[in-house]
Design a protein around this motif. Structure first.
Motif, short mmCIF file in Angstrom:
data_model
loop_
_atom_site.label_atom_id
_atom_site.label_comp_id
_atom_site.label_asym_id
_atom_site.label_seq_id
_atom_site.Cartn_x
_atom_site.Cartn_y
_atom_site.Cartn_z
N ILE A 51 1.16 7.68 -0.86
CA ILE A 51 1.12 6.30 -1.34
C ILE A 51 2.41 5.97 -2.09
O ILE A 51 3.00 4.89 -1.93
CB ILE A 51 -0.10 6.07 -2.24
N ARG A 52 2.88 6.94 -2.89
CA ARG A 52 4.13 6.74 -3.62
C ARG A 52 5.30 6.55 -2.65
O ARG A 52 6.17 5.69 -2.84
CB ARG A 52 4.38 7.93 -4.54
N GLU A 53 5.32 7.35 -1.58
CA GLU A 53 6.37 7.21 -0.57
C GLU A 53 6.28 5.86 0.13
O GLU A 53 7.30 5.22 0.41
CB GLU A 53 6.25 8.34 0.47
N GLU A 67 3.52 -7.84 -3.93
CA GLU A 67 3.12 -7.70 -2.52
C GLU A 67 2.93 -6.23 -2.16
O GLU A 67 2.04 -5.89 -1.36
CB GLU A 67 4.17 -8.36 -1.63
N ILE A 68 3.76 -5.36 -2.73
CA ILE A 68 3.58 -3.93 -2.52
C ILE A 68 2.21 -3.49 -3.01
O ILE A 68 1.50 -2.73 -2.33
CB ILE A 68 4.69 -3.13 -3.24
N ASN A 69 1.81 -3.97 -4.17
CA ASN A 69 0.48 -3.63 -4.71
C ASN A 69 -0.63 -4.07 -3.76
O ASN A 69 -1.63 -3.37 -3.59
CB ASN A 69 0.29 -4.28 -6.08
N GLU A 70 -0.44 -5.23 -3.16
CA GLU A 70 -1.43 -5.74 -2.21
C GLU A 70 -1.50 -4.86 -0.97
O GLU A 70 -2.58 -4.56 -0.46
CB GLU A 70 -1.07 -7.18 -1.82
N TYR A 71 -0.33 -4.43 -0.48
CA TYR A 71 -0.28 -3.56 0.70
C TYR A 71 -1.04 -2.25 0.46
O TYR A 71 -1.83 -1.81 1.29
CB TYR A 71 1.17 -3.24 1.06
N VAL A 72 -0.77 -1.59 -0.66
CA VAL A 72 -1.26 -0.23 -0.85
C VAL A 72 -2.66 -0.18 -1.48
O VAL A 72 -3.22 0.91 -1.63
CB VAL A 72 -0.29 0.61 -1.72
N LYS A 73 -3.24 -1.32 -1.82
CA LYS A 73 -4.56 -1.30 -2.46
C LYS A 73 -5.62 -0.58 -1.62
O LYS A 73 -6.40 0.21 -2.17
CB LYS A 73 -5.03 -2.72 -2.78
N PRO A 74 -5.71 -0.80 -0.30
CA PRO A 74 -6.71 -0.05 0.48
C PRO A 74 -6.52 1.46 0.39
O PRO A 74 -7.51 2.21 0.33
CB PRO A 74 -6.50 -0.55 1.91
N GLU A 90 -9.61 18.31 9.79
CA GLU A 90 -8.29 18.95 9.76
C GLU A 90 -7.15 17.98 9.47
O GLU A 90 -6.08 18.40 9.05
CB GLU A 90 -8.02 19.65 11.11
N GLY A 91 -7.38 16.70 9.72
CA GLY A 91 -6.31 15.74 9.50
C GLY A 91 -6.84 14.37 9.17
O GLY A 91 -7.99 14.04 9.47
N LEU A 92 -6.00 13.54 8.56
CA LEU A 92 -6.37 12.18 8.19
C LEU A 92 -5.25 11.23 8.62
O LEU A 92 -4.07 11.52 8.40
CB LEU A 92 -6.58 12.08 6.68
N ALA A 93 -5.64 10.12 9.26
CA ALA A 93 -4.70 9.06 9.63
C ALA A 93 -5.18 7.76 9.01
O ALA A 93 -6.36 7.41 9.11
CB ALA A 93 -4.62 8.91 11.14
N VAL A 94 -4.26 7.04 8.35
CA VAL A 94 -4.58 5.78 7.69
C VAL A 94 -3.59 4.72 8.16
O VAL A 94 -2.38 4.95 8.14
CB VAL A 94 -4.53 5.91 6.15
N PHE A 95 -4.12 3.57 8.58
CA PHE A 95 -3.28 2.47 9.07
C PHE A 95 -3.58 1.23 8.23
O PHE A 95 -4.73 0.82 8.08
CB PHE A 95 -3.57 2.19 10.54
N ILE A 96 -2.52 0.63 7.69
CA ILE A 96 -2.68 -0.52 6.78
C ILE A 96 -1.64 -1.59 7.12
O ILE A 96 -0.46 -1.28 7.35
CB ILE A 96 -2.48 -0.10 5.31
N THR A 97 -2.08 -2.83 7.14
CA THR A 97 -1.17 -3.97 7.15
C THR A 97 -1.84 -5.07 6.34
O THR A 97 -2.92 -4.87 5.79
CB THR A 97 -0.83 -4.43 8.59
N LYS A 98 -1.24 -6.22 6.25
CA LYS A 98 -1.82 -7.28 5.44
C LYS A 98 -3.20 -7.69 5.95
O LYS A 98 -3.37 -8.05 7.12
CB LYS A 98 -0.90 -8.51 5.44
N GLY A 99 -4.19 -7.59 5.07
CA GLY A 99 -5.53 -8.01 5.43
C GLY A 99 -6.29 -7.06 6.31
O GLY A 99 -7.37 -7.39 6.82
#
Length: 396
Positions: A51-53, A67-74, A90-99
């Motif tokens: 998340i920091r990266e 706006e960064i805070n809004e992006y990373v909130k999920p 064994e692994g985790l994938a997370v995909f985020i965009t606005k909304g």
């Protein structure tokens, strides 16, 4: 835990294409089912670092702090969910965009990476969507109906209790005497139909009809998982039950050979069931890969193949790639030029670039083509210089 299917990739592609002026965050980390990594919260710590990266990468794109805070909130909401981190694979994938956000627990180890691009980055999950990436196991023992997702290296149970009867004995009111053929004469309701057992029918006839109705109910329930799938399904259990399920299932990719299992030993010991299923399905996966590669080699140089990533990516966008072979390495940054109908490669990432391996694979899958990953263990194989290898067979 959510499984990832081709339909999920199509949904993510639709989201990114319909979200205007928004960046797409793709986070991948290796995770653990149990052990000290889970007890010590190592996976959560690693995810916190990702998340920091992501924040730093968003800042490089000149995204304002609010706006960064809004992006990373999920992602931060997921980080705070301690129960979530106790149930990983064994692994985790997370995909985020606005909304929008989505996450997937995966049965193969993911790399430790984060991307912030104009599109989602799918390359690490392509092995799970490839022709040789994974398979399913359906265990049809009388006392337990079990469903598993597996790769050539990993194996995990999938909870299907919400839409599949858990036990044949309870559903069919078997009189348990230690034999699969034993049952009581009674009226049984299965899948909304009353089946009367009595004079004029043999026990064998009655049992077959009852089991047939039961297997149809199991198949109907599993369609919630299988209806969009094309991966092999291995049937395990008593041959009689497996045969009935095979004859009435709507799923078209059931492996011809059944796996005989000991109900007490093999289903309790997941590794034993995995090994037996693997012995059946691995040769089929490898055979399909080998035969497809042989066909590629037979027609190489005739104008219907290419090993140039820019050419392959462009042809994939055009829907021409029938079969794609990849051994992903480092991203190949570039962009598809719609005006000239070509793809160009850049020496380094430019804003708006895509990994052309990612582009070629996702477009091939989305348009009905086949993708083979040369490594059977995630993304472990690449060329000696770390670059990606690609081969494409065109439809015409």
């Amino acid at each position: 835990m959510a499984l990832i299917h081709k339909k999920d990739i199509e949904k993510l592609l639709n989201v990114q294409n319909n979200t205007q002026n928004a960046l797409c965050i793709s986070i991948f980390i290796p995770t653990h089912r149990a052990g000290h990594e889970t007890l010590n919260g190592n996976d959560q710590i690693l995810f916190k670092n990702k998340i920091r990266e992501a924040r730093a990468l968003l800042a490089r794109h000149d995204v304002p702090e609010a706006e960064i805070n809004e992006y990373v909130k999920p992602a931060e909401d997921l980080l705070a969910d301690n129960n979530f981190w106790r149930h990983q694979a064994e692994g985790l994938a997370v995909f985020i965009t606005k909304g929008f956000s989505a996450h997937y627990s995966l049965p193969i180890t993911m790399p430790d990476v984060v991307y912030v691009l104009d599109q989602f980055y799918f390359t690490p999950v392509i092995p799970l969507l490839s022709q040789n990436g994974r398979f399913f196991i359906l265990c049809l023992n009388r006392e337990k109906i079990s469903f598993y997702e597996a790769t050539l290296d990993k194996f995990r149970a999938i909870d299907v209790a919400a839409f599949v009867p858990e036990t044949m004995t309870k559903a069919l009111k078997f009189d348990v005497k230690g034999k699969d053929q034993d049952f009581t004469n009674s009226t049984t309701t299965v899948n909304g139909s009353n089946i009367v057992h009595g004079a004029g029918a043999t026990k064998g006839d009655e049992e077959h009809e009852r089991v047939r109705e039961f297997m149809i109910e199991v198949d109907n329930g599993l369609q919630q998982i299988l209806h969009d799938e094309h991966v092999p399904l291995v049937l395990a259990g008593v041959d009689h039950y497996c045969s009935i399920f095979r004859n009435h299932s709507k799923y078209k990719n059931i492996v011809p050979q059944n796996v005989n299992v000991n109900e007490n030993a093999d289903t309790a010991n997941g590794n034993g069931l995995h090994e037996k299923a693997l012995a059946v399905v691995k040769p089929l996966m490898q055979q399909a890969h080998t035969e497809s590669l042989s066909h590629y080699e037979n027609v190489a140089g005739t104008g219907v193949t290419s090993e140039d990533i820019a050419t392959v990516a462009a042809e994939a966008v055009h829907g021409r790639v029938e079969t794609l072979f990849i051994a992903p390495g480092q991203p190949v940054w570039g962009r598809y030029d719609a005006k000239n109908a070509t793809a160009v490669i850049h020496d380094e990432y430019h804003r708006g670039d895509d990994d052309l391996i990612n582009l070629a694979a996702t477009k091939t899958l989305a348009q009905g083509g086949r993708v083979f990953v040369s490594s059977y263990n995630g993304l472990s194989e690449a060329a000696a210089d770390g670059s990606a290898n690609v081969k494409a067979l065109f439809r015409y």
